[in-house]
Design a protein around this motif. Structure first.
Motif, PDB file in Angstrom:
ATOM      1  N   ILE A 174     103.126 -49.649  22.597  1.00 28.75           N
ATOM      2  CA  ILE A 174     102.578 -50.650  23.583  1.00 28.75           C
ATOM      3  C   ILE A 174     102.939 -51.503  23.689  1.00 28.75           C
ATOM      4  CG2 ILE A 174     100.879 -48.884  22.801  1.00 28.75           C
ATOM      5  CD1 ILE A 174      99.133 -51.713  21.399  1.00 28.75           C
ATOM      6  N   ALA A 175     104.031 -52.583  23.543  1.00 37.33           N
ATOM      7  CA  ALA A 175     104.481 -53.599  23.752  1.00 37.33           C
ATOM      8  C   ALA A 175     104.783 -53.974  25.450  1.00 37.33           C
ATOM      9  CB  ALA A 175     105.460 -54.187  22.752  1.00 37.33           C
ATOM     10  N   GLY A 176     104.080 -54.706  25.937  1.00 41.66           N
ATOM     11  CA  GLY A 176     104.553 -55.155  27.054  1.00 41.66           C
ATOM     12  C   GLY A 176     103.747 -54.243  28.554  1.00 41.66           C
ATOM     13  N   THR A 177     102.938 -52.926  27.711  1.00 37.17           N
ATOM     14  CA  THR A 177     101.945 -52.695  29.003  1.00 37.17           C
ATOM     15  C   THR A 177     101.231 -53.578  29.098  1.00 37.17           C
ATOM     16  OG1 THR A 177     102.119 -50.836  27.088  1.00 37.17           O
ATOM     17  CG2 THR A 177     100.681 -50.700  29.007  1.00 37.17           C
ATOM     18  N   ILE A 178     100.658 -53.542  30.519  1.00 35.88           N
ATOM     19  CA  ILE A 178     100.090 -54.314  31.436  1.00 35.88           C
ATOM     20  C   ILE A 178      99.297 -53.466  32.170  1.00 35.88           C
ATOM     21  CG2 ILE A 178      98.917 -56.111  33.347  1.00 35.88           C
ATOM     22  CD1 ILE A 178     101.404 -57.545  32.362  1.00 35.88           C
ATOM     23  N   ILE A 179      98.282 -52.904  31.536  1.00 34.02           N
ATOM     24  CA  ILE A 179      96.746 -52.424  32.188  1.00 34.02           C
ATOM     25  C   ILE A 179      95.662 -52.672  33.087  1.00 34.02           C
ATOM     26  CG2 ILE A 179      95.332 -50.293  32.095  1.00 34.02           C
ATOM     27  CD1 ILE A 179      96.208 -49.844  29.446  1.00 34.02           C
ATOM     28  N   ASN A 219      92.383 -49.281  14.112  1.00 33.11           N
ATOM     29  CA  ASN A 219      92.957 -48.852  12.565  1.00 33.11           C
ATOM     30  C   ASN A 219      94.444 -50.048  12.663  1.00 33.11           C
ATOM     31  OD1 ASN A 219      91.153 -47.718  12.088  1.00 33.11           O
ATOM     32  ND2 ASN A 219      92.711 -45.535  12.712  1.00 33.11           N
ATOM     33  N   ALA A 220      95.576 -50.755  13.276  1.00 36.13           N
ATOM     34  CA  ALA A 220      95.891 -51.189  13.062  1.00 36.13           C
ATOM     35  C   ALA A 220      96.040 -52.993  13.152  1.00 36.13           C
ATOM     36  CB  ALA A 220      96.725 -51.407  13.924  1.00 36.13           C
ATOM     37  N   PRO A 221      95.444 -53.762  11.914  1.00 33.13           N
ATOM     38  CA  PRO A 221      95.324 -55.135  11.502  1.00 33.13           C
ATOM     39  C   PRO A 221      96.484 -55.910  11.885  1.00 33.13           C
ATOM     40  CG  PRO A 221      94.280 -54.316   9.488  1.00 33.13           C
ATOM     41  CD  PRO A 221      95.082 -53.107  10.417  1.00 33.13           C
ATOM     42  N   PHE A 222      97.246 -55.165  11.987  1.00 34.22           N
ATOM     43  CA  PHE A 222      98.784 -56.662  12.194  1.00 34.22           C
ATOM     44  C   PHE A 222      98.958 -56.744  13.396  1.00 34.22           C
ATOM     45  CE2 PHE A 222      99.695 -52.443  10.841  1.00 34.22           C
ATOM     46  CZ  PHE A 222     100.129 -51.971  11.598  1.00 34.22           C
ATOM     47  N   CYS A 223      98.278 -55.290  14.554  1.00 30.61           N
ATOM     48  CA  CYS A 223      98.432 -56.007  16.042  1.00 30.61           C
ATOM     49  C   CYS A 223      98.280 -57.020  16.336  1.00 30.61           C
ATOM     50  CB  CYS A 223      98.190 -54.560  16.425  1.00 30.61           C
ATOM     51  SG  CYS A 223      98.835 -53.332  16.632  1.00 30.61           S
ATOM     52  N   THR A 258     106.510 -56.269  17.421  1.00 33.57           N
ATOM     53  CA  THR A 258     107.897 -55.716  17.489  1.00 33.57           C
ATOM     54  C   THR A 258     107.869 -54.434  15.954  1.00 33.57           C
ATOM     55  OG1 THR A 258     107.889 -57.682  15.738  1.00 33.57           O
ATOM     56  CG2 THR A 258     109.112 -58.272  17.683  1.00 33.57           C
ATOM     57  N   THR A 259     107.434 -53.958  15.860  1.00 31.13           N
ATOM     58  CA  THR A 259     106.885 -52.988  14.126  1.00 31.13           C
ATOM     59  C   THR A 259     105.946 -52.473  14.757  1.00 31.13           C
ATOM     60  OG1 THR A 259     105.104 -54.593  13.634  1.00 31.13           O
ATOM     61  CG2 THR A 259     107.234 -55.251  12.559  1.00 31.13           C
ATOM     62  N   SER A 260     106.450 -51.008  14.171  1.00 34.46           N
ATOM     63  CA  SER A 260     105.990 -50.513  14.593  1.00 34.46           C
ATOM     64  C   SER A 260     104.537 -49.833  13.795  1.00 34.46           C
ATOM     65  CB  SER A 260     106.178 -48.448  14.339  1.00 34.46           C
ATOM     66  OG  SER A 260     107.828 -48.184  14.779  1.00 34.46           O
ATOM     67  N   PRO A 261     103.118 -49.607  14.435  1.00 37.45           N
ATOM     68  CA  PRO A 261     103.229 -48.456  15.984  1.00 37.45           C
ATOM     69  C   PRO A 261     103.256 -49.249  17.015  1.00 37.45           C
ATOM     70  CG  PRO A 261     101.333 -48.281  14.379  1.00 37.45           C
ATOM     71  CD  PRO A 261     101.486 -49.268  14.029  1.00 37.45           C
ATOM     72  N   MET A 298     100.342 -45.045  20.658  1.00 39.26           N
ATOM     73  CA  MET A 298      99.221 -45.843  20.799  1.00 39.26           C
ATOM     74  C   MET A 298      98.138 -45.255  20.249  1.00 39.26           C
ATOM     75  SD  MET A 298      98.877 -46.498  24.334  1.00 39.26           S
ATOM     76  CE  MET A 298     100.196 -46.116  25.574  1.00 39.26           C
ATOM     77  N   GLY A 299      97.525 -44.237  19.729  1.00 34.32           N
ATOM     78  CA  GLY A 299      96.730 -44.171  18.217  1.00 34.32           C
ATOM     79  C   GLY A 299      96.546 -44.850  17.774  1.00 34.32           C
ATOM     80  N   ILE A 300      96.999 -45.262  16.877  1.00 36.57           N
ATOM     81  CA  ILE A 300      96.612 -46.056  15.282  1.00 36.57           C
ATOM     82  C   ILE A 300      96.189 -47.394  15.878  1.00 36.57           C
ATOM     83  CG2 ILE A 300      97.945 -47.131  13.695  1.00 36.57           C
ATOM     84  CD1 ILE A 300      99.573 -44.778  12.918  1.00 36.57           C
ATOM     85  N   CYS A 301      97.349 -48.750  17.105  1.00 35.51           N
ATOM     86  CA  CYS A 301      96.681 -49.518  17.309  1.00 35.51           C
ATOM     87  C   CYS A 301      95.187 -49.103  18.472  1.00 35.51           C
ATOM     88  CB  CYS A 301      96.942 -50.064  18.284  1.00 35.51           C
ATOM     89  SG  CYS A 301      99.008 -50.549  17.325  1.00 35.51           S
ATOM     90  N   SER A 302      95.504 -47.908  19.206  1.00 35.98           N
ATOM     91  CA  SER A 302      94.298 -48.172  20.318  1.00 35.98           C
ATOM     92  C   SER A 302      93.035 -47.486  19.284  1.00 35.98           C
ATOM     93  CB  SER A 302      94.614 -46.975  21.009  1.00 35.98           C
ATOM     94  OG  SER A 302      94.633 -45.368  20.726  1.00 35.98           O
ATOM     95  N   GLU A 303      93.184 -47.028  18.311  1.00 38.48           N
ATOM     96  CA  GLU A 303      92.155 -46.985  17.472  1.00 38.48           C
ATOM     97  C   GLU A 303      91.193 -48.025  16.233  1.00 38.48           C
ATOM     98  OE1 GLU A 303      93.096 -43.189  15.816  1.00 38.48           O
ATOM     99  OE2 GLU A 303      93.199 -41.857  17.735  1.00 38.48           O
TER     100      GLU A 303
END
Length: 145
Positions: free
Chosen positions: A121-126, A8-12, A114-117, A1-6
């Motif tokens: 976190i796909a489908g996560t609801i917090i 650094n993943a504009p493709f999310c 559908t793609t890493s990374p 999750m680190g890359i998305c949560s920081e």
């Protein structure tokens, strides 16, 4: 999750469809989507908080899980979707967590990446354990959103 949560993943990006990930069963077929609840002590991160510990849903409202299930049942009633509950803490298409996110928001969710990374976190609801003023009826409305 680190890359998305920081950040650094504009493709999310949002907009993926669970059905496409299930082989597009056809117009009249029912899409099955699994879900599970995560109990206290599981690590979880949002896009702005890292390494939160999940909490027990009963500390929020005794009816929390029941109202989440009721909201899912409402969606089943108007769409060709069947939600299948798995055992607690099992990886599923949708994963419900409760965590202390301060008072910034009531919940955060991530689509079916559908793609890493980001697929981690796909489908996560917090759901934020610090939301205040919710009774069961209002919580149900939040879950429909």
């Amino acid at each position: 999750m680190g890359i998305c949560s920081e950040g650094n993943a504009p493709f999310c990006l949002y907009g993926f469809d669970f059905k496409k990930n299930k082989g597009n069963p056809g117009e009249n077929a029912t899409t099955q989507i699994s879900y599970s609840f995560y109990s206290a002590g599981n690590p979880i991160s949002t896009h702005s908080e890292n390494n939160l510990k999940s909490q027990d849903f009963d500390i929020l409202l005794p009816c929390a899980k029941k109202e989440i299930k009721r909201a899912l049942n409402s969606f089943e009633g108007v769409a060709n979707i069947a939600f299948i509950e798995l055992e607690d803490n099992k990886h599923a298409d949708i994963q419900f967590f409760l965590a202390d996110m301060g008072k910034k928001r009531s919940a955060v969710s991530f689509p079916n990446f559908t793609t890493s990374p980001c697929k981690d976190i796909a489908g996560t609801i917090i759901i934020n354990s610090k939301i205040q003023g919710y009774d069961c009826k209002l919580f149900y409305s939040l879950m429909l959103h």
